[in-house]
Design an enzyme around this catalytic site. Sequence first.
Site, PDB file in Angstrom:
ATOM      1  N   TRP A 137      46.456  51.449  43.458  1.00 37.22           N
ATOM      2  CA  TRP A 137      45.536  50.573  42.729  1.00 37.22           C
ATOM      3  C   TRP A 137      44.221  50.514  43.525  1.00 37.22           C
ATOM      4  CZ3 TRP A 137      44.869  44.809  43.498  1.00 37.22           C
ATOM      5  CH2 TRP A 137      44.171  44.224  42.429  1.00 37.22           C
ATOM      6  N   ASP A 177      53.851  45.128  46.835  1.00 34.64           N
ATOM      7  CA  ASP A 177      53.068  44.595  45.722  1.00 34.64           C
ATOM      8  C   ASP A 177      53.982  44.603  44.493  1.00 34.64           C
ATOM      9  OD1 ASP A 177      51.311  44.038  43.680  1.00 34.64           O
ATOM     10  OD2 ASP A 177      49.727  45.380  44.395  1.00 34.64           O
ATOM     11  N   ALA A 234      53.911  43.411  40.819  1.00 34.80           N
ATOM     12  CA  ALA A 234      53.127  42.840  39.718  1.00 34.80           C
ATOM     13  C   ALA A 234      53.770  43.082  38.358  1.00 34.80           C
ATOM     14  CB  ALA A 234      51.716  43.434  39.733  1.00 34.80           C
ATOM     15  N   LYS A 256      51.110  39.520  34.508  1.00 30.23           N
ATOM     16  CA  LYS A 256      51.667  40.374  33.463  1.00 30.23           C
ATOM     17  C   LYS A 256      53.011  39.855  32.978  1.00 30.23           C
ATOM     18  CE  LYS A 256      48.579  43.393  35.245  1.00 30.23           C
ATOM     19  NZ  LYS A 256      47.770  43.258  36.454  1.00 30.23           N
TER      20      LYS A 256
HETATM   21  C1  LMR Z   1      45.053  47.027  36.435  1.00 38.24           C
HETATM   22  O1  LMR Z   1      45.426  47.782  37.356  1.00 38.24           O
HETATM   23  O2  LMR Z   1      44.487  47.432  35.421  1.00 38.24           O
HETATM   24  C2  LMR Z   1      45.333  45.558  36.559  1.00 38.24           C
HETATM   25  O3  LMR Z   1      46.030  45.287  37.723  1.00 38.24           O
HETATM   26  C3  LMR Z   1      44.128  44.731  36.386  1.00 38.24           C
HETATM   27  C4  LMR Z   1      43.192  44.805  37.556  1.00 38.24           C
HETATM   28  O4  LMR Z   1      42.817  43.747  38.055  1.00 38.24           O
HETATM   29  O5  LMR Z   1      42.809  45.896  37.976  1.00 38.24           O
END
Ligand code: LMR
Length: 393
Positions: free
Chosen positions: A127, A208, A210, A243
């Site tokens: 990410w 992490d 999520a 989420k």
């Molecule tokens: C994403 O990866 O799209 C989500 O986790 C939202 C974000 O804050 O990036």
Amino acid sequence: MFDALKPQPQDKILKLIQMFRDDPRPGKIDLGVGVYKDATGLTPVMRAVRTAGKRLWESETSKTYTGLAGDPAFHAALSGVILGGSVPQDRIAAVATPGGTGAIRQALELIRLASPAARVWLSDPTWPNHPSIIRYLGIPMAWYRYFDAQTRGVDAEGMLADLGQVAAGDVVLLHGCCHNPTGANLTLAEWAAVADLLVARGAVPLIDLAYQGFGDGLEADAAPVRALAARCPEVLIAASCSKTFGIYRERTGLLIGLGTSAQRGLIQENLAFLNRQNYSFPPDHGARLVTLILEDPALTAIWTQELEEIRLNMLGLRQALAQELRRLTGSERWDFIARHRGMFSVLGATGAEVERLRAERGIYMVSDSRMNIAGLNAATVPVLARAIADIVA
Ligand code: LMR
């Protein structure tokens, strides 16, 4: 003073939100930011959340401060869903945070406080906000191999080889389930090998989490976290409710620190200290909704059923897309889409192809060709498949 400010790089995920809004084409398809959408394109308030909200509105008698760490009932309720009794209570320190990003940020600040020289290892890719925050905090960073571009699965061999270089006290950031962006995940046997390696190297996992419940189910998705928690003496878990409870804007997260029972008090004190330095008291509304749901078996049952509906919907979309691509191209090349889990898959398109999908077909995905599966529906699956078949070499 302000003249000294430099322009900041735009977040490649968030910039898509505005671009999509500004696009006047009626048939445009948003596969950008990771937000769940139902078949009508709506990000619904979950039924359990709506009921909890009504209950809270009727019963809440005060809005005075909670504790610096947030409400202990929230820690107990959410850590129960994550850890499921796999570690003794006296190992668990926790603080509520503003969303999962807040939990990641506080975890990294705790790492810097405890061990400024520790390197944080990231999966390549990850990410984009992970390296961004780490760089911002000036924490040393390293990368481990993760994704095999050929098989579009995990390069477990490369990953284990790179993690073999981790020094004692380094931190390894892992996606607990539903890897973002790739959608490719370790098997349980591979997770066990990672845990063995981290224990042998004396490294600390920062997990992490999520998307618990978006992959193979609430319990199955927690299995890797529980295995690591049981094996590793020190663990950090950054959990998000955005989420899984659909409460994105409430900013509800939890940071868990697992140590020995003797370390617990000190971890807890430092987590609360960091909350105080950064924002004092964490937001409470979303945490209270989550607690109400998890403390009431009837509401918990509604929530788990909704979560399962979401999971199965995404799984169905994955299968439909893979099948349609197989039909159009006569090739099994795209079958990985059905094997991936969670909200995302990295398609393997070039930057130029992603740009063409946007310009020529109004299909928005992140520049690394990450697509949000939940942005699809029965009507748009064939449209996307046609565009992929036409444009992605
Ligand atoms: C994403 O990866 O799209 C989500 O986790 C939202 C974000 O804050 O990036």
